[in-house]
Design an enzyme around this catalytic site. Structure first.
Site, PDB file in Angstrom:
ATOM      1  N   GLY A  14      -0.923 -41.759 -21.772  1.00 21.76           N
ATOM      2  CA  GLY A  14      -1.252 -42.976 -22.506  1.00 21.76           C
ATOM      3  C   GLY A  14      -0.119 -43.428 -23.399  1.00 21.76           C
ATOM      4  O   GLY A  14       0.740 -42.628 -23.793  1.00 21.76           O
ATOM      5  N   THR A  46       7.646 -40.684 -26.018  1.00 19.72           N
ATOM      6  CA  THR A  46       7.299 -39.911 -24.830  1.00 19.72           C
ATOM      7  C   THR A  46       6.974 -38.471 -25.231  1.00 19.72           C
ATOM      8  O   THR A  46       7.375 -38.002 -26.307  1.00 19.72           O
ATOM      9  CB  THR A  46       8.468 -39.950 -23.815  1.00 19.72           C
ATOM     10  OG1 THR A  46       8.032 -39.366 -22.585  1.00 19.72           O
ATOM     11  CG2 THR A  46       9.683 -39.185 -24.321  1.00 19.72           C
ATOM     12  N   THR A 104       8.303 -44.085 -24.872  1.00 21.95           N
ATOM     13  CA  THR A 104       7.555 -43.858 -23.642  1.00 21.95           C
ATOM     14  C   THR A 104       8.238 -44.560 -22.467  1.00 21.95           C
ATOM     15  O   THR A 104       8.732 -45.686 -22.614  1.00 21.95           O
ATOM     16  CB  THR A 104       6.108 -44.379 -23.773  1.00 21.95           C
ATOM     17  OG1 THR A 104       5.523 -44.406 -22.483  1.00 21.95           O
ATOM     18  CG2 THR A 104       6.044 -45.785 -24.344  1.00 21.95           C
ATOM     19  N   GLU A 152       6.747 -45.786 -20.101  1.00 17.68           N
ATOM     20  CA  GLU A 152       5.896 -46.909 -19.698  1.00 17.68           C
ATOM     21  C   GLU A 152       6.107 -48.153 -20.553  1.00 17.68           C
ATOM     22  O   GLU A 152       5.398 -49.147 -20.376  1.00 17.68           O
ATOM     23  CB  GLU A 152       4.414 -46.513 -19.740  1.00 17.68           C
ATOM     24  CG  GLU A 152       4.035 -45.335 -18.880  1.00 17.68           C
ATOM     25  CD  GLU A 152       4.220 -45.560 -17.384  1.00 17.68           C
ATOM     26  OE1 GLU A 152       5.067 -46.395 -17.010  1.00 17.68           O
ATOM     27  OE2 GLU A 152       3.537 -44.883 -16.617  1.00 17.68           O
TER      28      GLU A 152
HETATM   29 ZN   LIG Z   1      -0.360 -43.491 -17.353  1.00 14.43          ZN
END
Ligand SMILES: [Zn+2]
Length: 264
Positions: free
Chosen positions: A67, A83, A112, A114
């Protein structure tokens, strides 16, 4: 001691002008990375990220280091989770400040991977000011099937989310994965990521986290309702139209809004 020859009224005006200048807080986009990172707004947003991270962990929507959460700071910066950290363990100093290309500009941790996903959403839709990505089990169960739960059944979900999109699977952390949501980010604030999890955007971190809760609860409730063995009762079409009117007033996106406008 020499007396000032400047009239008192002028001295007062000068002091007032200097005070006003000192009080002027320029918008974050004018600030250097270091100043933006140290701003009161950044402090408030970091605390909001920590609260949302704690909620995600307590509700078991994230596991391991899974997440991530981000929020825009002015036009040039994004605060985001680092991260390799549990969302339960975050402290204010762990939050990263990145630019809109994903470069870390302040903070000591790595961002992160993402963040690329979050940045694509921000660039595509200026209404998105905060993004939450996580892996809540019931919603992710749907993501494993590549399908969304049906729309038109639960009023809470209809009002805040509406029809849920499903983005095709791509390898997490890659630019291709980040772009996989682009066809959906205008009409949907909540997107299932096939074989992965979900991503939600809103005006604030708190509201984006609420969307996670609302979708997860709907997915769970839908599966429970199917166990009862009775036909599900759809919300009548005209009542859906009322919800769409309400959503338009609230500024919430919905893929069915075109239908409402077509209705004239
Ligand atoms: Zn994920």
């Amino acid at each position: 001691m020499e007396q000032s020859t400047v009239p008192i009224s002028e001295q007062v005006r000068e002091v007032a002008k200097a005070t006003m200048e000192a009080m002027r807080v320029p918008p974050a986009e004018e600030l250097s990375p270091a100043t933006a990172a140290g701003s009161a707004e950044a402090d408030t947003l970091r605390a909001e990220i920590l609260r949302a991270g704690r909620k995600l962990w307590e509700r078991q929507y994230v596991d391991g280091n899974g997440g991530n959460i981000s929020v825009r700071l002015g036009s040039h910066y994004v605060l985001c989770t680092p991260t390799m950290m549990s969302k339960c363990d975050l402290e204010l100093a762990d939050i990263c400040l990145a630019d809109m290309e994903g470069n870390i500009v302040a903070g000591t941790r790595q961002r992160t991977s993402e963040l690329l996903l979050h940045l694509e959403i921000y660039k595509a839709n200026p209404r998105a000011r905060a993004v939450v990505h996580c892996h809540p089990p019931y919603a992710t169960a749907f993501a494993l099937t590549g399908s969304a739960p049906p729309a038109g059944l639960l009023s809470e979900c209809e009002i805040f989310i509406g029809p849920v999109a499903v983005a095709p699977y791509e390898t997490p952390g890659t630019p291709t994965f980040a772009r996989s949501v682009l066809p959906f980010v205008q009409d949907h604030n909540t997107i299932l990521l096939a074989n992965h999890g979900i991503v939600c955007w809103s005006d604030t971190v708190t509201h984006a986290e609420w969307l996670v809760e609302i979708l997860e609860t709907y997915c769970k409730t839908y599966l429970l309702a199917q166990q009862i063995g009775r036909p599900l009762l759809p919300i009548p079409e005209e009542k859906i139209a009322e919800i769409l009117e309400m959503k338009r007033r609230m500024g919430l996106p919905d893929a069915r809004m075109d239908r409402l406008e077509g209705r004239g």
